[in-house]
Design a protein around this motif. Structure first.
Motif, PDB file in Angstrom:
ATOM      1  N   ALA A 108      -7.247  15.127  48.034  1.00  0.00           N
ATOM      2  CA  ALA A 108      -7.532  15.554  46.604  1.00  0.00           C
ATOM      3  C   ALA A 108      -6.623  16.703  46.173  1.00  0.00           C
ATOM      4  O   ALA A 108      -6.406  16.626  45.017  1.00  0.00           O
ATOM      5  CB  ALA A 108      -8.890  15.953  46.536  1.00  0.00           C
ATOM      6  N   ILE A 109      -6.207  17.440  47.008  1.00  0.00           N
ATOM      7  CA  ILE A 109      -5.275  18.682  46.655  1.00  0.00           C
ATOM      8  C   ILE A 109      -4.183  18.624  47.679  1.00  0.00           C
ATOM      9  O   ILE A 109      -4.431  18.386  48.753  1.00  0.00           O
ATOM     10  CB  ILE A 109      -6.080  19.879  46.377  1.00  0.00           C
ATOM     11  N   SER A 110      -3.040  19.229  47.506  1.00  0.00           N
ATOM     12  CA  SER A 110      -2.100  18.987  48.196  1.00  0.00           C
ATOM     13  C   SER A 110      -2.147  20.405  49.225  1.00  0.00           C
ATOM     14  O   SER A 110      -2.533  21.300  48.996  1.00  0.00           O
ATOM     15  CB  SER A 110      -0.729  19.626  47.508  1.00  0.00           C
ATOM     16  N   PRO A 111      -1.774  20.097  50.513  1.00  0.00           N
ATOM     17  CA  PRO A 111      -1.440  20.980  51.506  1.00  0.00           C
ATOM     18  C   PRO A 111      -0.937  22.389  51.038  1.00  0.00           C
ATOM     19  O   PRO A 111      -1.318  23.424  51.524  1.00  0.00           O
ATOM     20  CB  PRO A 111      -0.826  20.312  52.761  1.00  0.00           C
ATOM     21  N   THR A 112      -0.130  22.153  50.236  1.00  0.00           N
ATOM     22  CA  THR A 112       0.731  23.606  49.701  1.00  0.00           C
ATOM     23  C   THR A 112      -0.471  24.198  49.147  1.00  0.00           C
ATOM     24  O   THR A 112      -0.297  25.563  49.311  1.00  0.00           O
ATOM     25  CB  THR A 112       1.891  23.080  48.606  1.00  0.00           C
ATOM     26  N   THR A 113      -1.006  23.778  48.010  1.00  0.00           N
ATOM     27  CA  THR A 113      -2.033  24.408  47.116  1.00  0.00           C
ATOM     28  C   THR A 113      -3.097  25.198  48.215  1.00  0.00           C
ATOM     29  O   THR A 113      -3.368  26.182  48.035  1.00  0.00           O
ATOM     30  CB  THR A 113      -2.687  23.443  46.250  1.00  0.00           C
ATOM     31  N   ILE A 114      -3.456  24.328  49.200  1.00  0.00           N
ATOM     32  CA  ILE A 114      -4.492  24.813  50.221  1.00  0.00           C
ATOM     33  C   ILE A 114      -3.949  25.921  50.912  1.00  0.00           C
ATOM     34  O   ILE A 114      -4.435  27.308  50.899  1.00  0.00           O
ATOM     35  CB  ILE A 114      -4.856  23.763  51.113  1.00  0.00           C
ATOM     36  N   SER A 115      -2.657  25.835  51.320  1.00  0.00           N
ATOM     37  CA  SER A 115      -2.198  27.152  51.870  1.00  0.00           C
ATOM     38  C   SER A 115      -1.911  28.268  50.979  1.00  0.00           C
ATOM     39  O   SER A 115      -1.932  29.415  51.589  1.00  0.00           O
ATOM     40  CB  SER A 115      -0.826  26.734  52.790  1.00  0.00           C
ATOM     41  N   LEU A 116      -1.399  28.050  49.733  1.00  0.00           N
ATOM     42  CA  LEU A 116      -1.178  29.160  48.740  1.00  0.00           C
ATOM     43  C   LEU A 116      -2.547  29.804  48.589  1.00  0.00           C
ATOM     44  O   LEU A 116      -2.288  31.205  48.592  1.00  0.00           O
ATOM     45  CB  LEU A 116      -0.506  28.698  47.412  1.00  0.00           C
ATOM     46  N   LEU A 117      -3.711  29.039  48.562  1.00  0.00           N
ATOM     47  CA  LEU A 117      -4.926  29.840  47.965  1.00  0.00           C
ATOM     48  C   LEU A 117      -5.166  30.465  49.300  1.00  0.00           C
ATOM     49  O   LEU A 117      -5.910  31.820  49.034  1.00  0.00           O
ATOM     50  CB  LEU A 117      -5.629  29.170  47.559  1.00  0.00           C
ATOM     51  N   GLN A 118      -5.173  30.058  50.537  1.00  0.00           N
ATOM     52  CA  GLN A 118      -5.375  30.741  51.588  1.00  0.00           C
ATOM     53  C   GLN A 118      -4.524  31.975  52.023  1.00  0.00           C
ATOM     54  O   GLN A 118      -5.162  32.818  52.582  1.00  0.00           O
ATOM     55  CB  GLN A 118      -5.584  29.625  52.805  1.00  0.00           C
ATOM     56  N   ASP A 135     -17.385  30.763  32.807  1.00  0.00           N
ATOM     57  CA  ASP A 135     -17.371  29.368  32.465  1.00  0.00           C
ATOM     58  C   ASP A 135     -15.867  28.976  32.034  1.00  0.00           C
ATOM     59  O   ASP A 135     -15.499  27.841  32.320  1.00  0.00           O
ATOM     60  CB  ASP A 135     -18.346  29.159  31.276  1.00  0.00           C
ATOM     61  N   GLU A 136     -15.115  29.899  31.731  1.00  0.00           N
ATOM     62  CA  GLU A 136     -13.769  29.791  31.065  1.00  0.00           C
ATOM     63  C   GLU A 136     -12.818  29.592  31.926  1.00  0.00           C
ATOM     64  O   GLU A 136     -11.836  28.704  31.867  1.00  0.00           O
ATOM     65  CB  GLU A 136     -13.203  31.040  30.222  1.00  0.00           C
ATOM     66  N   LEU A 137     -12.908  30.219  33.299  1.00  0.00           N
ATOM     67  CA  LEU A 137     -12.288  29.798  34.380  1.00  0.00           C
ATOM     68  C   LEU A 137     -12.506  28.536  35.110  1.00  0.00           C
ATOM     69  O   LEU A 137     -11.658  27.739  35.371  1.00  0.00           O
ATOM     70  CB  LEU A 137     -12.188  30.934  35.625  1.00  0.00           C
ATOM     71  N   TYR A 138     -13.817  28.082  35.114  1.00  0.00           N
ATOM     72  CA  TYR A 138     -14.085  26.753  35.649  1.00  0.00           C
ATOM     73  C   TYR A 138     -13.574  25.788  34.606  1.00  0.00           C
ATOM     74  O   TYR A 138     -13.025  24.856  34.978  1.00  0.00           O
ATOM     75  CB  TYR A 138     -15.822  26.675  35.766  1.00  0.00           C
ATOM     76  N   ALA A 139     -13.574  26.097  33.341  1.00  0.00           N
ATOM     77  CA  ALA A 139     -13.212  25.095  32.443  1.00  0.00           C
ATOM     78  C   ALA A 139     -11.489  24.855  32.444  1.00  0.00           C
ATOM     79  O   ALA A 139     -11.203  23.726  32.451  1.00  0.00           O
ATOM     80  CB  ALA A 139     -13.402  25.536  30.918  1.00  0.00           C
ATOM     81  N   LYS A 140     -10.777  26.083  32.675  1.00  0.00           N
ATOM     82  CA  LYS A 140      -9.581  26.037  33.090  1.00  0.00           C
ATOM     83  C   LYS A 140      -9.117  25.035  34.214  1.00  0.00           C
ATOM     84  O   LYS A 140      -8.262  24.357  34.370  1.00  0.00           O
ATOM     85  CB  LYS A 140      -8.731  27.347  33.154  1.00  0.00           C
ATOM     86  N   ALA A 141      -9.853  25.736  35.405  1.00  0.00           N
ATOM     87  CA  ALA A 141      -9.658  24.622  36.567  1.00  0.00           C
ATOM     88  C   ALA A 141     -10.042  23.296  36.481  1.00  0.00           C
ATOM     89  O   ALA A 141      -9.221  22.368  36.871  1.00  0.00           O
ATOM     90  CB  ALA A 141     -10.550  25.544  37.865  1.00  0.00           C
ATOM     91  N   SER A 142     -11.018  22.864  35.667  1.00  0.00           N
ATOM     92  CA  SER A 142     -11.221  21.641  35.514  1.00  0.00           C
ATOM     93  C   SER A 142     -10.394  20.657  34.634  1.00  0.00           C
ATOM     94  O   SER A 142     -10.354  19.604  34.624  1.00  0.00           O
ATOM     95  CB  SER A 142     -12.753  21.427  34.919  1.00  0.00           C
ATOM     96  N   THR A 143      -9.296  21.354  34.034  1.00  0.00           N
ATOM     97  CA  THR A 143      -8.334  20.609  33.384  1.00  0.00           C
ATOM     98  C   THR A 143      -7.377  20.015  34.280  1.00  0.00           C
ATOM     99  O   THR A 143      -6.575  19.073  33.769  1.00  0.00           O
ATOM    100  CB  THR A 143      -7.648  21.553  32.206  1.00  0.00           C
ATOM    101  N   HIS A 144      -7.340  20.781  35.557  1.00  0.00           N
ATOM    102  CA  HIS A 144      -6.260  20.402  36.531  1.00  0.00           C
ATOM    103  C   HIS A 144      -6.694  19.745  37.685  1.00  0.00           C
ATOM    104  O   HIS A 144      -6.146  18.760  38.230  1.00  0.00           O
ATOM    105  CB  HIS A 144      -5.633  21.665  36.879  1.00  0.00           C
ATOM    106  N   TYR A 145      -8.037  19.862  37.837  1.00  0.00           N
ATOM    107  CA  TYR A 145      -8.779  19.037  39.146  1.00  0.00           C
ATOM    108  C   TYR A 145     -10.089  18.155  38.591  1.00  0.00           C
ATOM    109  O   TYR A 145     -10.722  18.688  37.859  1.00  0.00           O
ATOM    110  CB  TYR A 145      -9.189  20.324  39.997  1.00  0.00           C
ATOM    111  N   ASP A 146     -10.270  17.021  39.176  1.00  0.00           N
ATOM    112  CA  ASP A 146     -11.377  16.215  38.939  1.00  0.00           C
ATOM    113  C   ASP A 146     -12.299  16.730  39.932  1.00  0.00           C
ATOM    114  O   ASP A 146     -12.052  17.748  40.615  1.00  0.00           O
ATOM    115  CB  ASP A 146     -11.059  14.897  39.060  1.00  0.00           C
ATOM    116  N   ASP A 147     -13.245  16.203  39.952  1.00  0.00           N
ATOM    117  CA  ASP A 147     -14.653  16.628  40.704  1.00  0.00           C
ATOM    118  C   ASP A 147     -14.362  16.688  42.153  1.00  0.00           C
ATOM    119  O   ASP A 147     -14.551  17.793  42.716  1.00  0.00           O
ATOM    120  CB  ASP A 147     -15.793  15.900  40.374  1.00  0.00           C
ATOM    121  N   LYS A 148     -13.692  15.769  42.678  1.00  0.00           N
ATOM    122  CA  LYS A 148     -13.351  15.694  44.360  1.00  0.00           C
ATOM    123  C   LYS A 148     -12.412  16.752  44.481  1.00  0.00           C
ATOM    124  O   LYS A 148     -12.427  17.564  45.568  1.00  0.00           O
ATOM    125  CB  LYS A 148     -12.623  14.302  44.680  1.00  0.00           C
TER     126      LYS A 148
END
Length: 165
Positions: A38-48, A116-129
């Motif tokens: 659902a998200i790239s390994p790169t994104t996972i490693s960047l956030l971790q 809520d603003e941060l969640y809304a911003k995130a939901s523009t890039h990521y679906d529920d999964k």
């Protein structure tokens, strides 16, 4: 360039699995959830990596820096994670993932950590999964944080070999 070495490093505690073998199932479940595509390994490693920086964990920062190098990330992007807000190296989706992990791990004395603003911003890039996958990537760090900070596994060593005993 010299290669870092782990020679002489010791963990504070032995491998937890002989004492709590159930941890292997929990850890593998988290790892499996992160590999769901659902998200790239790169994104996972960047956030971790950013989580490791925030938590002050050498183990996490070395692990994720190594993971990013193995998947071909540039030294500029890896280094810029610490200053991602000012860096031009990240996509909007990566930026919001970094912002989410900071919000979750950093106390906010003036209000909610994830407004809520941060969640809304995130939901523009990521679906529920994908959102749940991001949450699990942050939970993965949360699950292993006490071990990283208290037991101090040996940085740079593979899982299963990162404890002295």
């Amino acid at each position: 360039m010299s290669t870092p070495t782990t020679t002489g490093l010791r963990s504070r505690m032995p491998n937890p699995l002989p004492f709590l073998p159930e941890m292997a199932e929990v850890g593998e479940g988290l790892h499996k959830a992160l590999r769901n595509g659902a998200i790239s390994p790169t994104t996972i490693s960047l956030l971790q990596l950013r989580a490791g920086q925030i938590l002050g964990s050498t183990y996490f920062t070395i692990r994720e820096t190594g993971n990013l190098r193995r998947i071909g990330e540039s030294e500029e992007r890896i280094t810029a994670v610490a200053t991602w807000r000012d860096a031009t190296y990240f996509t909007g989706a990566e930026r919001v993932a970094l912002e989410l992990v900071e919000a979750v791990l950093t106390p906010n004395p003036s209000g909610e950590r994830v407004p809520d603003e941060l969640y809304a911003k995130a939901s523009t890039h990521y679906d529920d999964k994908a959102m749940w996958s991001l949450i699990m990537a942050i939970a993965h760090i949360g699950f292993f944080t006490p071990a990283a900070l208290i037991a101090k596994p040996i940085p740079g060593m593979p899982p299963g070999q990162n404890y002295s005993e």
